[in-house]
Write a protein that holds these residues in place. Structure first.
Motif, PDB file in Angstrom:
ATOM      1  N   GLY A  17      -8.443   4.162   1.952  1.00  0.00           N
ATOM      2  CA  GLY A  17      -8.812   5.236   2.870  1.00  0.00           C
ATOM      3  C   GLY A  17      -8.325   4.951   4.275  1.00  0.00           C
ATOM      4  O   GLY A  17      -8.029   3.810   4.616  1.00  0.00           O
ATOM      5  N   PRO A  18      -8.235   5.993   5.098  1.00  0.00           N
ATOM      6  CA  PRO A  18      -7.772   5.819   6.475  1.00  0.00           C
ATOM      7  C   PRO A  18      -8.680   4.844   7.238  1.00  0.00           C
ATOM      8  O   PRO A  18      -9.901   4.997   7.233  1.00  0.00           O
ATOM      9  CB  PRO A  18      -7.857   7.223   7.068  1.00  0.00           C
ATOM     10  N   THR A  19      -8.070   3.881   7.892  1.00  0.00           N
ATOM     11  CA  THR A  19      -8.790   2.763   8.498  1.00  0.00           C
ATOM     12  C   THR A  19      -9.960   3.182   9.393  1.00  0.00           C
ATOM     13  O   THR A  19     -11.060   2.662   9.258  1.00  0.00           O
ATOM     14  CB  THR A  19      -7.806   1.942   9.358  1.00  0.00           C
ATOM     15  N   GLY A  75       1.050   1.810  11.733  1.00  0.00           N
ATOM     16  CA  GLY A  75       1.989   2.904  11.528  1.00  0.00           C
ATOM     17  C   GLY A  75       1.792   3.509  10.155  1.00  0.00           C
ATOM     18  O   GLY A  75       1.434   2.820   9.210  1.00  0.00           O
ATOM     19  N   CYS A  76       2.022   4.810  10.042  1.00  0.00           N
ATOM     20  CA  CYS A  76       1.820   5.502   8.765  1.00  0.00           C
ATOM     21  C   CYS A  76       3.169   5.942   8.215  1.00  0.00           C
ATOM     22  O   CYS A  76       3.752   6.901   8.697  1.00  0.00           O
ATOM     23  CB  CYS A  76       0.904   6.708   8.962  1.00  0.00           C
ATOM     24  N   GLY A  77       3.653   5.229   7.214  1.00  0.00           N
ATOM     25  CA  GLY A  77       4.957   5.546   6.628  1.00  0.00           C
ATOM     26  C   GLY A  77       4.946   6.853   5.849  1.00  0.00           C
ATOM     27  O   GLY A  77       5.988   7.416   5.545  1.00  0.00           O
ATOM     28  N   PRO A  98       0.471  14.715   2.444  1.00  0.00           N
ATOM     29  CA  PRO A  98      -0.941  14.359   2.648  1.00  0.00           C
ATOM     30  C   PRO A  98      -1.176  12.850   2.630  1.00  0.00           C
ATOM     31  O   PRO A  98      -0.399  12.097   2.057  1.00  0.00           O
ATOM     32  CB  PRO A  98      -1.638  15.017   1.463  1.00  0.00           C
ATOM     33  N   CYS A  99      -2.280  12.455   3.226  1.00  0.00           N
ATOM     34  CA  CYS A  99      -2.713  11.052   3.265  1.00  0.00           C
ATOM     35  C   CYS A  99      -2.906  10.525   1.840  1.00  0.00           C
ATOM     36  O   CYS A  99      -3.449  11.209   0.979  1.00  0.00           O
ATOM     37  CB  CYS A  99      -4.030  10.977   4.040  1.00  0.00           C
ATOM     38  N   ILE A 100      -2.438   9.291   1.611  1.00  0.00           N
ATOM     39  CA  ILE A 100      -2.584   8.670   0.289  1.00  0.00           C
ATOM     40  C   ILE A 100      -3.566   7.502   0.331  1.00  0.00           C
ATOM     41  O   ILE A 100      -3.544   6.622  -0.534  1.00  0.00           O
ATOM     42  CB  ILE A 100      -1.221   8.206  -0.259  1.00  0.00           C
ATOM     43  N   ASN A 101      -4.395   7.454   1.350  1.00  0.00           N
ATOM     44  CA  ASN A 101      -5.486   6.468   1.420  1.00  0.00           C
ATOM     45  C   ASN A 101      -5.002   5.019   1.413  1.00  0.00           C
ATOM     46  O   ASN A 101      -5.680   4.132   0.905  1.00  0.00           O
ATOM     47  CB  ASN A 101      -6.470   6.660   0.251  1.00  0.00           C
ATOM     48  N   ALA A 102      -3.818   4.797   1.980  1.00  0.00           N
ATOM     49  CA  ALA A 102      -3.219   3.468   1.906  1.00  0.00           C
ATOM     50  C   ALA A 102      -3.872   2.467   2.858  1.00  0.00           C
ATOM     51  O   ALA A 102      -3.731   1.257   2.679  1.00  0.00           O
ATOM     52  CB  ALA A 102      -1.722   3.550   2.181  1.00  0.00           C
ATOM     53  N   GLY A 103      -4.567   2.969   3.885  1.00  0.00           N
ATOM     54  CA  GLY A 103      -5.349   2.071   4.732  1.00  0.00           C
ATOM     55  C   GLY A 103      -4.542   1.196   5.679  1.00  0.00           C
ATOM     56  O   GLY A 103      -5.018   0.157   6.112  1.00  0.00           O
ATOM     57  N   THR A 104      -3.333   1.616   6.022  1.00  0.00           N
ATOM     58  CA  THR A 104      -2.540   0.814   6.960  1.00  0.00           C
ATOM     59  C   THR A 104      -2.358   1.530   8.297  1.00  0.00           C
ATOM     60  O   THR A 104      -1.405   1.261   9.022  1.00  0.00           O
ATOM     61  CB  THR A 104      -1.140   0.519   6.379  1.00  0.00           C
ATOM     62  N   CYS A 105      -3.270   2.439   8.605  1.00  0.00           N
ATOM     63  CA  CYS A 105      -3.068   3.332   9.752  1.00  0.00           C
ATOM     64  C   CYS A 105      -2.742   2.590  11.060  1.00  0.00           C
ATOM     65  O   CYS A 105      -1.955   3.077  11.857  1.00  0.00           O
ATOM     66  CB  CYS A 105      -4.294   4.213   9.982  1.00  0.00           C
ATOM     67  N   LEU A 106      -3.364   1.429  11.293  1.00  0.00           N
ATOM     68  CA  LEU A 106      -3.162   0.746  12.575  1.00  0.00           C
ATOM     69  C   LEU A 106      -1.820   0.026  12.644  1.00  0.00           C
ATOM     70  O   LEU A 106      -1.506  -0.615  13.648  1.00  0.00           O
ATOM     71  CB  LEU A 106      -4.287  -0.256  12.865  1.00  0.00           C
ATOM     72  N   PRO A 133       0.810  -1.228   0.000  1.00  0.00           N
ATOM     73  CA  PRO A 133       0.000   0.000   0.000  1.00  0.00           C
ATOM     74  C   PRO A 133       0.845   1.280   0.000  1.00  0.00           C
ATOM     75  O   PRO A 133       0.476   2.260  -0.627  1.00  0.00           O
ATOM     76  CB  PRO A 133      -0.800  -0.090   1.300  1.00  0.00           C
ATOM     77  N   HIS A 134       1.962   1.261   0.726  1.00  0.00           N
ATOM     78  CA  HIS A 134       2.849   2.426   0.743  1.00  0.00           C
ATOM     79  C   HIS A 134       4.033   2.148  -0.175  1.00  0.00           C
ATOM     80  O   HIS A 134       4.426   0.996  -0.310  1.00  0.00           O
ATOM     81  CB  HIS A 134       3.367   2.661   2.177  1.00  0.00           C
ATOM     82  N   PRO A 135       4.636   3.139  -0.784  1.00  0.00           N
ATOM     83  CA  PRO A 135       4.339   4.566  -0.621  1.00  0.00           C
ATOM     84  C   PRO A 135       3.368   5.143  -1.662  1.00  0.00           C
ATOM     85  O   PRO A 135       3.131   6.331  -1.657  1.00  0.00           O
ATOM     86  CB  PRO A 135       5.722   5.203  -0.832  1.00  0.00           C
TER      87      PRO A 135
HETATM   88  S1  SF4 Z   1      -1.609   5.007   6.898  1.00  0.00           S
HETATM   89 FE1  SF4 Z   1      -3.579   5.987   7.115  1.00  0.00          FE
HETATM   90  S2  SF4 Z   1      -3.109   8.138   7.392  1.00  0.00           S
HETATM   91 FE2  SF4 Z   1      -1.284   7.194   6.578  1.00  0.00          FE
HETATM   92  S3  SF4 Z   1      -1.443   7.573   4.408  1.00  0.00           S
HETATM   93 FE3  SF4 Z   1      -2.280   5.544   4.838  1.00  0.00          FE
HETATM   94  S4  SF4 Z   1      -4.478   5.913   5.096  1.00  0.00           S
HETATM   95 FE4  SF4 Z   1      -3.460   7.877   5.224  1.00  0.00          FE
END
Ligand code: SF4
Ligand SMILES: Cc1cc2nc3c(=O)[nH]c(=O)nc-3n(C[C@H](O)[C@H](O)[C@H](O)COP(=O)(O)OP(=O)(O)OC[C@H]3O[C@@H](n4cnc5c(N)ncnc54)[C@H](O)[C@@H]3O)c2cc1C
Lengths: 155, 534
Positions: free
Chosen positions: B325-327, B207-209, B197-205, A125-127
């Motif tokens: 999206g953010p979890t 850690g947010c890289g 800005p947030c990239i909607n990666a959905g891994t918030c829980l 998912p990142h980056p």
């Molecule tokens: S981890 Fe959460 S806050 Fe960080 S970019 Fe992904 S969705 Fe956005």
């Protein structure tokens, strides 16, 4: 038996049985273009994962050995050579299926072929993240018209 | 071996410790923060690798008991239907948190006056409002003005994307005429103060890289350190020591090598969260304080509040892009927030709409629900759920009860031999009724949103992540541990600034309020520097 070294990688025979079991746990689906878990190579993942699960590994190793023995005594063939019905009947009696399922599912759903077939990009998912459409905030119009909802305190 | 005395020693580098350190930094006092964990390396967060979902069962799990990280201490939570969740590092539990960032309402501070239950706080919303604003700027909070559930408030950034999940549920709420609003989120939705800005990666829980989610290692701490505050990691405090006169004089701790050391300080501040703080106070026994430090009221460790959670998930026919999206940040509803006694309980709850699961979590969650068989039916089951679920958690206000407590476990210890905390917690009748009501309403709104099926879990067994009430504040030393600005009644140079000081819990996530309080305590300390201990 108690001298058995469970740390060792699975033997070729064990891997063959495990692969065949995995193909029963998650069979291939032509219609969805999805491989079976055995065919997708999930056995290697399970082998690696079980090396960290020291309590579970002996259970699975023993379970696979028992399964082979039962296949031979009941049907006179190795598990892999049995018919679908025979495999299903034997597997339904095995206690190790449930803990094995957990690792099979994890291995399967992060497998590249599976991830692509599900329509997801082949990358973490990142980056890069995901694009999303702009929000339709006009949905809030009715909420905006509501009177204040929070309670105020007596003076 | 003893080291140079410092002016202020803060124990714990999480949400509250960071905010206070930053607030006090401009005094140019000698400020040291001791933290048992380490700095995190965001480049190594699970979201950067393909096995990210599985890591939630491993080293990024919710429970300190199963992660196998040496920075963690064990928590005996076998006496609670809700397991404790926290993280130990610079940033504390904000490394894992969802960053859902609502405020308390004015009424939340005065539930005794309004509803005749629990106690009023000795402070109120108006007093905290400027600190909420300051915290919003420091953490980078996104949201939308105009929510009828709140007084007007400052939100620096536009709201997180609703996505198909948010819009689908929003239509359901609208159909029923129920309140909803985009969530206040400690997530940057645009470039903000050097954060992407947030990239909607959905891994918030995990850690947010990206650095979009406001964990305090990337918000308050860099600023505080730049202004001279020192953070010493891998230091685990065992106890706070006292002088003959009963004032705190420092701590005994174990360094990274497990060597016992001492640190002297003029002022000691506890920021170890609602479990770690009472644990440390109870473990600091002396002849002046035989029952634990600052515990003359007997209330240290009592009145533990968690917020009982329920999770209710809807299954939809159409794909929802729900892994994007953010979890935990999307929309929320406070339709059932205020007391209505006809429902059979007092106080109320919030709905916090969540995104769906990734493919691995879908399989494992489905398995837990008995909906993910092996064999021929497996693919049908997975495809019905993956990318087709949306739902919510319910956050119930937990009322304080003395029987819900943190004590020291007589046997369990951490890797340095310090007694571990033991949790005793039962769901009250009020909470059980509230959960039942909330699950029924959640199903109703999911069906109104188009769900063909709903799945409920209540109480959510792993959701002990809001840790409050175990060193409550109040004016009366007989019925509270700290005064209205966090100073211990019994020890005038000892402060508590984490969620332990909460008098009641409201029905919203606590961190915004924890940090606003820490900033307020910091201001009070600065104003009273000359006579801090009077
Ligand atoms: S981890 Fe959460 S806050 Fe960080 S970019 Fe992904 S969705 Fe956005
Ligand atoms: C999975 C998860 C999701 C969450 N989601 C949300 C959310 O969406 N919104 C929200 O508002 N809140 C959320 N929370 C809660 C939030 O993280 C906490 O409220 C907040 O971090 C508490 O701040 P704190 O300063 O009290 O403690 P923490 O942030 O927990 O920090 C305490 C620090 O003290 C250190 N410490 C403890 N004991 C010692 C010792 N003896 N010696 C040295 N150091 C010590 C710890 O290592 C830790 O780093 C969530 C939490 C979790 C775990």
């Amino acid at each position: 038996m108690s001298e058995e070294n469970f740390e060792r990688p699975f033997s070729a025979d064990e891997l063959r049985t495990l692969t065949s079991v995995l193909d029963e746990i998650i069979p291939p689906s032509v219609e969805r273009n999805l491989p079976g878990a055995g065919e997708a190579g999930v056995a290697a993942y399970v082998d690696a994962a079980l090396r960290k699960a020291v309590e579970l590994r002996p259970v699975i190793v023993q379970g696979l050995a028992d399964l082979e023995a039962q296949a031979r005594s009941r049907f006179g063939q190795s598990f892999a050579a049995l018919s679908k019905t025979e495999k299903g009947a034997l597997l339904n009696e095995q206690g190790f299926i449930f803990p094995l399922m957990l690792h099979a599912y994890i291995g399967y759903y992060q497998n590249e072929r599976v991830v692509s077939a599900l329509g997801l990009p082949l990358r973490p998912p990142h980056p890069q993240g995901y694009e999303m459409e702009r929000s339709d905030l006009s949905l809030l119009d009715v909420v905006r018209r509501r009177p204040k909802m929070f309670r105020t305190l007596p003076e | 071996m003893s080291e140079e005395a410092v002016d202020v020693l803060i124990i714990g580098a999480g949400a509250s410790g960071a905010a206070l350190a930053w607030s006090l930094a401009d005094t140019r006092m000698n400020i040291l923060c001791m933290e048992q964990g380490d700095w995190m390396d965001p480049a190594k967060y699970p979201g950067m690798s393909n096995d990210w979902e599985a890591r939630q069962l491993g080293d990024f799990g919710l429970s300190p008991n199963t992660r196998g990280r040496r920075e963690d201490y064990p928590v005996n939570d076998s006496g609670s239907p809700i397991a404790v969740s926290m993280f130990n590092a610079v940033g504390g539990s904000t490394i894992l948190y969802a960053a859902h960032f609502p405020r308390f309402h004015p009424g939340d501070f005065k539930v005794k006056t309004l509803d005749g239950v629990a106690d009023d706080w000795p402070i109120d919303y108006d007093l905290l409002a400027p600190y909420y604003n300051a915290n919003a700027r420091m953490m980078g909070v996104s949201g939308l003005a105009g929510d009828p559930a709140y007084p007007a408030k400052e939100v620096p950034l536009p709201p997180v994307t609703l996505g198909k999940v948010g819009e689908t549920l929003a239509r359901g709420f609208n159909r029923l005429g129920w309140h909803w609003w985009p969530s206040d989120s400690a997530i940057t939705t645009q470039e903000y103060e050097g954060r992407a800005p947030c990239i909607n990666a959905g891994t918030c829980l995990l850690g947010c890289g990206q650095g979009a989610k406001a964990s305090t290692d990337i918000t308050y701490w860099p600023e505080a350190v730049r202004r001279g505050v020192r953070v010493k990691t891998r230091c685990r405090v065992r106890e706070i020591t006292v002088r003959e006169n009963g004032m705190a004089d420092g701590v005994i701790y174990y360094d990274a090598d497990g060597v016992e050391r001492k640190q002297k300080a003029e002022v000691v501040v506890l920021a170890c969260n609602g479990i770690g703080t009472p644990r440390l106070l109870l473990n600091s026994r002396s002849k002046q304080f035989p029952d634990g430090l600052a515990n003359r009221s007997g209330l240290v460790g009592k009145n533990l509040m968690f917020h009982p959670y329920a999770m209710v998930t809807g299954v939809f026919d159409e794909p929802l892009d729900s892994y994007k999206g953010p979890t935990g940040c999307c929309i929320m509803s406070q339709e059932f927030y205020e007391t209505d006694r006809s429902r059979g309980f007092v106080r109320g709850y919030s709905f916090e709409i969540l995104r769906g699961f990734g493919p691995v979590s879908t399989a494992l969650w489905g398995m837990q629900q008995g909906r993910m068989p092996w064999g021929a039916d497996h693919h049908r089951a997975h495809s019905e759920l993956f990318n087709h679920t949306a739902g919510m958690v319910v956050i119930c206000e937990d009322l304080p009860e003395p029987g819900n407590s943190v004590t020291l476990d007589p046997e369990l210890v951490d890797s340095d031999g310090i007694p571990a905390p033991k949790i005793n917690y039962r769901l009250s009748d009020n909470s059980s009724k509230m959960l039942e009501h909330s699950v029924a309403r959640a199903r109703e709104v999911l069906v109104a949103s188009g769900a063909n099926d709903t799945i409920a879990e209540a109480p959510l067994p792993f959701a002990g992540w809001h840790l409050m009430g175990t060193a409550r504040m109040g004016a009366d030393p007989n019925t509270s541990v700290v005064n209205e600005w966090g100073r211990c009644h019994d020890v005038k140079n000892l402060f508590v600034i984490d969620g332990s000081v909460f008098v009641t819990s409201a029905a919203v996530n606590p961190t915004n309020t924890i940090q606003a309080l820490a900033l307020y305590v910091g201001d009070r300390m600065k104003k009273n520097l000359a006579n801090l201990f009077d």
